[in-house]
Scaffold this motif. Sequence first.
Motif, PDB file in Angstrom:
ATOM      1  N   TYR A   3       1.287   6.981 -15.805  1.00 15.85           N
ATOM      2  CA  TYR A   3       1.079   8.333 -15.922  1.00 15.85           C
ATOM      3  C   TYR A   3       1.159   9.031 -14.211  1.00 15.85           C
ATOM      4  N   LEU A   4       0.962   8.306 -13.317  1.00  9.17           N
ATOM      5  CA  LEU A   4       1.234   8.726 -11.993  1.00  9.17           C
ATOM      6  C   LEU A   4       2.620   9.287 -11.836  1.00  9.17           C
ATOM      7  N   ASN A   5       3.626   8.377 -12.557  1.00  7.13           N
ATOM      8  CA  ASN A   5       5.135   8.858 -12.487  1.00  7.13           C
ATOM      9  C   ASN A   5       5.156  10.168 -13.118  1.00  7.13           C
ATOM     10  N   ARG A   6       4.581  10.517 -14.226  1.00  6.77           N
ATOM     11  CA  ARG A   6       4.473  11.971 -14.879  1.00  6.77           C
ATOM     12  C   ARG A   6       3.816  13.009 -14.241  1.00  6.77           C
ATOM     13  N   HIS A   7       2.706  12.435 -13.247  1.00  9.08           N
ATOM     14  CA  HIS A   7       1.773  13.297 -12.610  1.00  9.08           C
ATOM     15  C   HIS A   7       1.956  12.885 -11.570  1.00  9.08           C
ATOM     16  N   PRO A   8       2.742  12.932 -10.511  1.00  6.81           N
ATOM     17  CA  PRO A   8       2.795  12.393  -9.293  1.00  6.81           C
ATOM     18  C   PRO A   8       1.870  13.176  -8.217  1.00  6.81           C
ATOM     19  N   GLU A   9       1.295  14.532  -8.536  1.00  6.43           N
ATOM     20  CA  GLU A   9       0.434  15.222  -7.607  1.00  6.43           C
ATOM     21  C   GLU A   9      -0.902  14.812  -7.935  1.00  6.43           C
ATOM     22  N   GLU A  35       1.259  -4.370  -0.183  1.00  2.05           N
ATOM     23  CA  GLU A  35       2.059  -4.236  -1.068  1.00  2.05           C
ATOM     24  C   GLU A  35       1.459  -2.792  -2.090  1.00  2.05           C
ATOM     25  N   LEU A  36       0.071  -2.620  -2.093  1.00  2.00           N
ATOM     26  CA  LEU A  36      -0.237  -1.253  -2.631  1.00  2.00           C
ATOM     27  C   LEU A  36      -0.014  -0.049  -1.695  1.00  2.00           C
ATOM     28  N   SER A  37      -0.159  -0.363  -0.559  1.00  2.00           N
ATOM     29  CA  SER A  37      -0.054   0.744   0.446  1.00  2.00           C
ATOM     30  C   SER A  37       1.256   1.446   0.509  1.00  2.00           C
ATOM     31  N   SER A  38       2.382   0.453   0.102  1.00  2.00           N
ATOM     32  CA  SER A  38       3.705   1.007   0.018  1.00  2.00           C
ATOM     33  C   SER A  38       3.843   2.071  -1.166  1.00  2.00           C
ATOM     34  N   LYS A  39       2.935   1.867  -2.387  1.00  2.00           N
ATOM     35  CA  LYS A  39       3.140   2.750  -3.297  1.00  2.00           C
ATOM     36  C   LYS A  39       2.307   3.952  -3.355  1.00  2.00           C
ATOM     37  N   PHE A  40       1.189   3.594  -2.818  1.00  2.00           N
ATOM     38  CA  PHE A  40      -0.222   4.360  -3.062  1.00  2.00           C
ATOM     39  C   PHE A  40      -0.751   4.790  -1.909  1.00  2.00           C
ATOM     40  N   GLU A  41      -1.370   6.106  -2.095  1.00  2.00           N
ATOM     41  CA  GLU A  41      -2.565   6.369  -1.163  1.00  2.00           C
ATOM     42  C   GLU A  41      -3.760   5.921  -1.718  1.00  2.00           C
ATOM     43  N   LEU A  62     -13.028   4.034  -6.256  1.00  2.00           N
ATOM     44  CA  LEU A  62     -11.788   4.192  -5.592  1.00  2.00           C
ATOM     45  C   LEU A  62     -10.994   5.456  -6.096  1.00  2.00           C
ATOM     46  N   LEU A  63     -10.110   5.913  -5.173  1.00  2.00           N
ATOM     47  CA  LEU A  63      -9.143   6.886  -5.508  1.00  2.00           C
ATOM     48  C   LEU A  63      -7.852   6.787  -5.190  1.00  2.00           C
ATOM     49  N   ILE A  64      -6.866   6.773  -6.133  1.00  2.00           N
ATOM     50  CA  ILE A  64      -5.408   6.696  -5.751  1.00  2.00           C
ATOM     51  C   ILE A  64      -4.589   7.559  -6.013  1.00  2.00           C
ATOM     52  N   LYS A  65      -3.365   7.676  -5.363  1.00  2.00           N
ATOM     53  CA  LYS A  65      -2.509   8.707  -5.873  1.00  2.00           C
ATOM     54  C   LYS A  65      -0.990   7.954  -5.407  1.00  2.00           C
ATOM     55  N   ARG A  66      -0.147   8.205  -6.150  1.00  2.00           N
ATOM     56  CA  ARG A  66       1.395   7.903  -5.947  1.00  2.00           C
ATOM     57  C   ARG A  66       1.748   8.289  -4.545  1.00  2.00           C
TER      58      ARG A  66
END
Length: 68
Positions: A3-9, A35-41, A62-66
């Motif tokens: 999902y985040l790859n299709r909608h990175p914003e 590890e997660l911090s390298s891929k996500f905010e 929790l809130l994450i973004k790619r």
Amino acid sequence: MSYLNRHPERYIFFTGSTNGRTRLYRMAIGLNLEELSSKFEIYCQTDNGIIPFRKNISITGLLIKRKL
């Protein structure tokens, strides 16, 4: 991730069905933070608003973004 790859914003917000479950999610992220911090905010929702992720604090979600 797909999902985040299709909608990175976009951000994804999630919380546990109980306070204990939300705490478990926070602990799991904390254990894998490097590890997660390298891929996500990663952010936490607290009673005072949304802040960057920190270990060992009381959170309500929790809130994450790619990272781009």
